[in-house]
Design an enzyme around this catalytic site. Structure first.
Site, short mmCIF file in Angstrom:
data_model
loop_
_atom_site.label_atom_id
_atom_site.label_comp_id
_atom_site.label_asym_id
_atom_site.label_seq_id
_atom_site.Cartn_x
_atom_site.Cartn_y
_atom_site.Cartn_z
NE ARG A 1 -40.37 -12.96 -11.52
CZ ARG A 1 -39.39 -12.55 -12.31
NH1 ARG A 1 -39.51 -11.42 -13.00
NH2 ARG A 1 -38.28 -13.24 -12.41
NE ARG B 1 -30.71 -11.31 -18.94
CZ ARG B 1 -32.03 -11.42 -18.83
NH1 ARG B 1 -32.81 -11.13 -19.83
NH2 ARG B 1 -32.56 -11.80 -17.70
NE ARG C 1 -33.01 -14.86 -12.82
CZ ARG C 1 -34.22 -14.59 -12.36
NH1 ARG C 1 -34.72 -15.26 -11.35
NH2 ARG C 1 -34.94 -13.66 -12.92
CE LYS D 1 -35.09 -6.82 -17.45
NZ LYS D 1 -34.89 -7.17 -16.03
NE ARG E 1 -38.86 -16.48 -14.24
CZ ARG E 1 -38.28 -15.42 -14.81
NH1 ARG E 1 -39.01 -14.42 -15.25
NH2 ARG E 1 -36.97 -15.37 -14.93
#
Ligand code: ADP
Ligand code: AMP
Length: 222
Positions: free
Chosen positions: A133, A94, A177, A19, A166
């Protein structure tokens, strides 16, 4: 004279679907502000604001920040003048109450949801994506060590700032998550499908192909 209606685009998808990557490209292409609830929370965390302090514990556990806090934050952001002609929302809503709150805000702003692209990716792929990431410190630009590496390791191509991993991309938090996504966010897929707004996009394709599909889905509704 026709009333001008501002168009808002909601990007839906699990964590790691792409996203943020897509929102940065599509927002630039369409000249829309990119509103990422996660980026706003991280900025507040970094600056140690009261909002950041409230959000911290939930983010660290990979849980959602409570609706009341999140809705107030997004409301404040959407009421700023740069969103008056529309915006690209990434990571909000969300939960069903957030979706309802968004509808109310858009009614006040004289806007509408144009389309909800749902970027779909298989669960095993998400874990691989999140564990590789790297995120830019200054503006949240996103890279992947294998799938989308920066030109120079550890440095953002766009603004030269440091890249970091992160805290919530570590394996245990990622698993939570993804669980949270299925329990609390996935119901929005049917919600927007029933509203006739959902368009499913195959997020397993190369980044440029996902962008092309997204732009086509958006332009088909404009
Ligand atoms: P989200 O915002 O949905 O959590 P990101 O845009 O941050 O997801 O992407 C998660 C990771 O996957 C990043 O490391 C990004 O570089 C990588 N990525 C994004 N899109 C693709 C793609 N189509 N193919 C391979 N890797 C991708
Ligand atoms: P993201 O950058 O979208 O992966 O979001 C990172 C974290 O910020 C999430 O795991 C949540 O803790 C929090 N967050 C972001 N957006 C929302 C939202 N719409 N509702 C609740 N929490 C959110």
């Amino acid at each position: 004279m026709d009333q001008v209606v501002a168009d808002y685009i909601v990007l839906l998808g699990p964590p790691g679907a792409g996203k943020g990557t897509q929102a940065q490209i599509v927002a630039r292409t369409l000249g829309l502000p990119h509103i990422s609830s996660g980026d706003i929370f991280r900025e507040n965390l970094q600056n140690q604001t009261p909002l950041g302090q409230q959000a911290k514990v939930f983010m660290e556990r990979g849980e959602l920040v409570p609706d009341e806090i999140t809705i107030a934050m997004i409301r404040e952001r959407l009421l700023r003048p740069d969103c008056a002609q529309g915006a690209l929302l990434d990571g909000f809503p969300r939960t069903p109450p957030q979706a309802k709150a968004l509808e109310q805000m858009l009614a006040e702003l004289g806007g509408r949801i144009l389309v909800v692209p749902f970027i779909s990716v298989a669960e095993q792929v998400l874990i691989e994506r999140l564990s590789g990431r790297w995120t830019c410190r200054a503006q949240g630009h996103v890279y992947h060590e294998k799938f989308n590496p920066p030109k120079q390791s550890g440095v953002c191509d766009v603004d030269g700032s440091e890249l970091y991993q992160r805290e919530d991309d570590k394996a245990e938090t990622v698993a939570n998550r993804i669980r949270v996504y299925f329990a609390q966010t996935a119901p929005l897929i049917d919600y927007y499908r029933q509203a006739g707004l959902l368009v499913e996009i195959d997020g397993a394709q190369p980044i440029e192909k996902v962008t092309a599909d997204l732009l086509e889905a958006i332009r088909a509704r404009q």
